[in-house]
Design an enzyme around this catalytic site. Structure first.
Site, short mmCIF file in Angstrom:
data_model
loop_
_atom_site.label_atom_id
_atom_site.label_comp_id
_atom_site.label_asym_id
_atom_site.label_seq_id
_atom_site.Cartn_x
_atom_site.Cartn_y
_atom_site.Cartn_z
N GLU A 102 0.64 -1.15 0.20
CA GLU A 102 0.54 -0.27 0.34
C GLU A 102 0.86 1.08 -0.54
OE1 GLU A 102 -2.47 -1.29 3.33
OE2 GLU A 102 -4.25 -1.16 2.75
N GLU A 122 -3.42 -10.21 3.50
CA GLU A 122 -4.47 -9.57 4.74
C GLU A 122 -5.29 -10.65 4.57
OE1 GLU A 122 -3.03 -7.48 2.82
OE2 GLU A 122 -2.56 -5.49 3.61
C1 LIG Z 1 -8.10 1.43 9.79
C2 LIG Z 1 -7.18 0.84 9.77
C3 LIG Z 1 -6.49 0.50 8.63
C4 LIG Z 1 -5.17 -0.59 9.12
C5 LIG Z 1 -4.68 -0.69 8.04
C6 LIG Z 1 -3.40 -1.59 8.32
C7 LIG Z 1 -3.01 -1.85 6.53
C8 LIG Z 1 -2.02 -3.21 6.63
C9 LIG Z 1 -2.01 -4.45 6.80
C10 LIG Z 1 -0.95 -5.36 6.74
O1 LIG Z 1 0.03 -5.27 6.15
S1 LIG Z 1 -1.43 -6.97 7.67
C11 LIG Z 1 0.49 -8.33 7.58
C12 LIG Z 1 0.23 -7.85 6.04
N1 LIG Z 1 1.57 -8.97 6.13
C13 LIG Z 1 1.83 -10.53 6.15
O2 LIG Z 1 0.78 -10.59 6.29
C14 LIG Z 1 3.41 -10.54 5.68
C15 LIG Z 1 3.16 -11.60 6.90
N2 LIG Z 1 5.01 -11.93 6.98
C16 LIG Z 1 4.71 -13.32 6.29
O3 LIG Z 1 4.31 -13.55 5.52
C17 LIG Z 1 6.41 -13.47 6.34
O4 LIG Z 1 7.05 -13.22 7.68
C18 LIG Z 1 7.05 -13.13 5.24
C19 LIG Z 1 7.25 -11.11 5.25
C20 LIG Z 1 7.62 -13.27 4.22
C21 LIG Z 1 8.73 -13.66 5.30
O5 LIG Z 1 9.33 -15.07 5.44
P1 LIG Z 1 10.22 -15.74 6.61
O6 LIG Z 1 9.95 -16.85 6.19
O7 LIG Z 1 10.91 -14.86 6.24
O8 LIG Z 1 10.08 -14.86 8.06
P2 LIG Z 1 9.40 -15.58 9.79
O9 LIG Z 1 9.50 -16.28 10.44
O10 LIG Z 1 7.96 -14.99 8.46
O11 LIG Z 1 8.84 -13.99 10.27
C22 LIG Z 1 10.27 -13.49 11.18
C23 LIG Z 1 9.48 -12.54 11.95
O12 LIG Z 1 8.93 -11.67 11.76
C24 LIG Z 1 7.79 -12.33 12.72
N3 LIG Z 1 6.68 -11.04 11.39
C25 LIG Z 1 6.38 -11.34 9.75
N4 LIG Z 1 5.99 -10.62 9.23
C26 LIG Z 1 5.38 -9.96 10.60
C27 LIG Z 1 4.59 -8.03 10.70
N5 LIG Z 1 3.48 -8.34 9.51
N6 LIG Z 1 4.36 -8.38 12.06
C28 LIG Z 1 4.84 -8.11 13.04
N7 LIG Z 1 5.34 -9.62 12.99
C29 LIG Z 1 5.74 -9.99 11.54
C30 LIG Z 1 7.49 -13.80 12.55
O13 LIG Z 1 6.30 -13.47 13.05
C31 LIG Z 1 8.61 -13.78 12.73
O14 LIG Z 1 8.94 -13.56 13.99
P3 LIG Z 1 8.97 -14.44 15.40
O15 LIG Z 1 6.93 -15.24 15.33
O16 LIG Z 1 9.29 -15.33 14.83
O17 LIG Z 1 9.16 -13.97 16.23
#
Ligand SMILES: CCCCCCC/C=C/C(=O)SCCNC(=O)CCNC(=O)[C@H](O)C(C)(C)COP(=O)(O)OP(=O)(O)OC[C@H]1O[C@@H](n2cnc3c(N)ncnc32)[C@H](O)[C@@H]1OP(=O)(O)O
Length: 782
Positions: A102, A122
């Site tokens: 976004e 999402e």
């Molecule tokens: C009216 C209000 C409006 C609000 C608007 C908000 C709109 C936006 C919404 C969003 O953006 S929702 C989030 C969208 N993104 C995702 O869903 C991505 C999620 N993450 C992944 O798919 C994967 O982590 C990755 C980015 C592809 C990386 O994969 P990889 O295998 O390299 O690492 P992981 O082991 O998965 O992750 C490492 C570590 O990071 C933590 N993490 C990953 N993504 C997030 C996140 N978006 N937020 C917080 N933390 C995240 C993940 O949990 C891992 O940490 P630990 O759990 O191991 O401590």
């Protein structure tokens, strides 16, 4: 959190929030301030937004979703980027996802390295892109691509993103240098046409058909899930409404989804998936364990499981020796593997090069001697203890001492495989289809045919579970895995208990025994492979199942033989008996120390049985219902259907020690108080209040908004009172465990989204239910 620097005439805003540069409050603040600073600096002619370390921002910070929202909102940050009078370029590497994508869509230009991926995942968190993504992506790429990306959550390669028009350029070499060069090349070009809010959605004239088709598809494909449906609604608004109104609608839908139980469950599942990889056992943990190198493998048995396991190993690029007892079985197995590989390529699950390489990695043999050098053997021969012991004896003699000898058994005691290397012997239970399911584990299954014995129809049970979001009901699964396999397993269990199964067997090992599977087996109905099982299939090995009156006759004859009087079982009972028996087993597994955390069990179900993610997993589901309630129902079933449900001390302790809901999902905080109140006011309106407070550590508390939209469960004497958002209709489900009532509330679809504006005008029956709700029981009162 956002590092600011100026390189020549270009301001660089580098998001620095490892590991994935999530758009936390601090990052949003840093981006907003960075844009303001660069805008004021006369030296700066262009601005670049990028990510430090591994990636461009991979989305909003998911952990913030359960907390009170904090400014600046992502959309405000985005607005300031788009309004900039200096061109802003997103320089993308790694995964540009969700809020990250976004942010990039607010930038005037987007460039990326070839290895980058973009997407809106999402929907997998029970949400929709809530910072203008549903309004801006369709304006850039048109409805079909936007709908596909937003409802599937799939990651798109940079190459495809360029093709769709999301990216302006792909660059090689150093991304920042290329971005600086690119940014300088666009200085002075008009920005108005680069601001997506002013664009019309291409192909808007076809919006109605395209969106209706998308809606029909998501309802079919993602049964029970709320988010995909709302995604389609939000995307449609990009055509039907002016930009500002579309944004308002998107934000409203986002808030509703975020307040729903489904989003909580799916976000729990996201973190649970990551938590389970940090396993710990009494003798070690993920920190101390060292993986044994596996370079060569062998699979014994080329039946359904053996071939599936071989495909799984080959797809991972591992050489496989496939061993069978005769040439005919071996050739059949090779044909199956070829067909499965071709199917996986067609579905895009395995790249063509991997499938081609697999043909060189697969070696068929009839000779055990060929296994002498392999690192890992997985046997998938018949579920027969004597045969398995023989196989293990041979393997032990032939295989090198370091080789791991594994059994794909789902039921036999692995310790009975007598070898000289018990430390190298393990159970390795693949879930069917082995090349597709992501779980490799041993877990207990549910024994749903008990209910069929009492009178339920297997097709109805399957339908109820499929409506709940399971991809296949339990009887379709039994047909898929083979009724003969189940038969063989119980024969072996009986043998190990020193008994035999007869037509009269009612108990086996102290548990109630149902012989319907045996009757089907004897009639040659072994499941899909024979074209007949609980269902009839279009051909042997076919996938199209239809209910079969002959199978129902076999079941009815069984009941008559046993003198069982058929009774009606409500869909609520079907769900409870399936779910609660699994929950009970889950607690036993925790109690026995086989698993250490509820997340381990939930992930087993999500991966192994494709349990609907919107429910989080059976343990998370239990926590939402309240363990006291679950325990009471387990006791009820235990009393009424003895030996079906066994008591579990741990659940009892938890159940009796908590008055409300006790949850076990640390990622979201422990719920210390869950309070639900349903009341009818003097004017005849019914109001629902739902309040949940989580523990002091997260200092987070949320209350139902003045309206409630989504999914609520009320527990009191009435077993379940749910406000469900079906794919089209909202309905309220009341059940007292024996019968249930469903009220469709069509008005909800016509902008009257507020429960308090809805009356339940259903006569005496309803009064009884509502009166019961106002009874003295715990959480519910008026
Ligand atoms: C009216 C209000 C409006 C609000 C608007 C908000 C709109 C936006 C919404 C969003 O953006 S929702 C989030 C969208 N993104 C995702 O869903 C991505 C999620 N993450 C992944 O798919 C994967 O982590 C990755 C980015 C592809 C990386 O994969 P990889 O295998 O390299 O690492 P992981 O082991 O998965 O992750 C490492 C570590 O990071 C933590 N993490 C990953 N993504 C997030 C996140 N978006 N937020 C917080 N933390 C995240 C993940 O949990 C891992 O940490 P630990 O759990 O191991 O401590």
């Amino acid at each position: 959190m956002v590092d600011y620097s100026v390189k020549g005439q270009v301001a660089l805003l580098e998001v620095n929030n490892p590991p994935v540069n999530a758009l936390s409050t601090a990052v949003r603040t840093g981006l907003r301030d960075g844009i303001a600073k660069a805008s004021k600096d006369p030296k700066v002619k262009a601005i670049i937004i990028c990510g430090k370390g591994q990636t461009f921002p991979a989305g909003a910070d998911i952990r913030e979703f359960g907390q009170p929202p904090r400014a600046p909102w992502l959309i405000e940050v985005g607005d300031s980027i788009e309004a900039s009078l200096k061109p802003v370029v997103a320089a993308i590497h790694g995964t540009c996802l969700g809020g990250g994508l976004e942010v990039s869509l607010f930038c005037h230009y987007r460039i990326a390295v070839k290895s980058a991926r973009v997407g809106f995942p999402e929907v997998n968190l029970g949400l929709l892109p809530g910072a203008a993504g549903t309004q801006r992506l369709p304006r850039l790429v048109g409805l079909p691509v936007a709908l596909d990306m937003i409802t599937s959550g799939r990651h798109v390669t940079a190459l495809d993103a360029k093709k769709y028009g999301i990216l302006d350029e792909l660059v090689a070499g150093d991304l920042i240098n290329a971005a600086i060069k690119y940014a300088m090349s666009v200085v002075g070009k008009p920005l108005m046409e680069r601001r997506l809010r002013y664009k019309q959605v291409p192909g808007a004239d076809k919006a109605r058909e395209v969106c209706e088709a998308a809606m029909a598809q998501v309802k079919r494909k993602y049964k029970g899930y709320e988010a995909p449906v709302e995604c389609v609604r939000a995307v449609r608004a990009s055509v039907d409404l002016p930009y500002a109104d579309g944004i308002r609608m998107e934000s409203e839908l986002f808030k509703q989804l975020n307040a729903s139980g489904q989003a909580r469950a799916q976000q729990y599942a996201f973190f649970a998936e990551r938590t389970v990889s940090r396993w710990s056992m009494p003798n070690g943990s993920y920190r101390t364990a060292k993986a044994l190198p596996v370079k060569t493998t062998a699979v014994l048995g080329a039946g359904t499981m053996g071939t599936g396991i071989a495909v799984c190993l080959l797809s991972a690029g591992l050489p496989v020796i496939l061993l069978e007892q005769n040439e005919k079985l071996l050739q059949n197995g090779l044909r199956t593997i070829k067909a499965l590989m071709e199917g996986s390529v067609k579905l895009g699950k395995v790249p063509m090069e991997v499938a081609q390489k697999a043909t060189t990695l697969l070696k068929p043999t009839l000779n055990y001697e060929d296994l002498k050098d392999v690192d890992l053997v997985i046997e998938a021969v018949f579920e027969n203890l004597k045969l398995k012991r023989e196989v293990f004896g041979k393997l032990d003699k032939i295989c090198k001492p370091s080789a791991l000898l594994c059994s794909n058994t789902s039921t036999l005691d692995i310790d009975l495989a007598a070898t000289s290397r018990p430390d190298k012997v393990a159970g390795m239970h693949f879930f069917a289809p082995a090349y597709h399911m992501r779980l490799l584990e041993n877990i207990y299954g549910t024994k749903t045919s008990f209910m069929v014995e009492e009178g339920a129809n297997p097709y109805e049970i399957d339908q109820i579970m499929e409506d709940l979001g399971m991809p296949m009901g339990p009887f379709k699964v039994r047909d898929l895995s083979g009724i003969d396999i189940g038969w063989r397993i119980t024969q072996e269990v009986a043998k190990s208990l020193g008994t035999t199964i007869t037509k009269e067997t009612k108990y086996l090992g102290g548990e109630r025994y149902c012989g319907i599977g045996d009757d089907l087996y004897e009639k040659g109905r072994h499941g899909r492979k024979t074209g007949l099982g609980f269902y009839k299939y279009e051909k042997k090995g076919g996938k199209i199942s239809t209910p079969d009156p002959d199978a129902l006759d076999i079941i009815e004859a069984y009941r008559q033989r046993r003198g069982i009087v058929k009774c009606k079982i409500s869909s609520q009972e079907v769900i409870e008996r399936q779910m609660y028996s699994s929950i009970n087993e889950g607690f036993k597994i925790l109690e026995e120390g086989i698993c250490t955390r509820p997340e381990d069990i939930d992930i087993s179900w999500l991966y192994g049985f494709t349990f609907p993610k919107y429910l989080g997993g059976p343990m998370f589901y239990a926590s939402r219902i309240g363990l006291q309630k679950v325990y009471e129902r387990i006791c009820y079933y235990h009393e009424n259907f003895p030996l079906k449900q066994r008591d579990c001390k741990d659940l009892r302790r938890r159940g009796s020690s908590t008055s409300g809901v006790y949850t076990m999902y640390p990622a979201l905080g422990v719920v210390i108080n869950s309070y639900c109140d349903m009341t009818t006011d003097g004017g005849g309106w019914t109001w629902v209040f739902w309040e949940v407070a989580v523990d002091a550590a997260t200092r987070c508390c949320w209350r139902s908004p003045p309206f409630f939209y989504g999914y609520v469960e009320v527990y009191g004497y009435v077993e379940v009172c749910r406000l469900c958002r079906g794919n089209d209709n909202l309905h309220l489900l009341l059940s007292n465990g024996e019968s249930e009532m469903r009220f469709d509330m069509e008005d909800f679809n016509n902008n009257t989204r507020y429960l308090q504006y809805t009356t339940f005008t259903v006569g005496n029956e309803t009064s009884r239910y509502l009166a019961t709700l106002s009874g003295p029981s715990g959480n519910v009162g008026t």
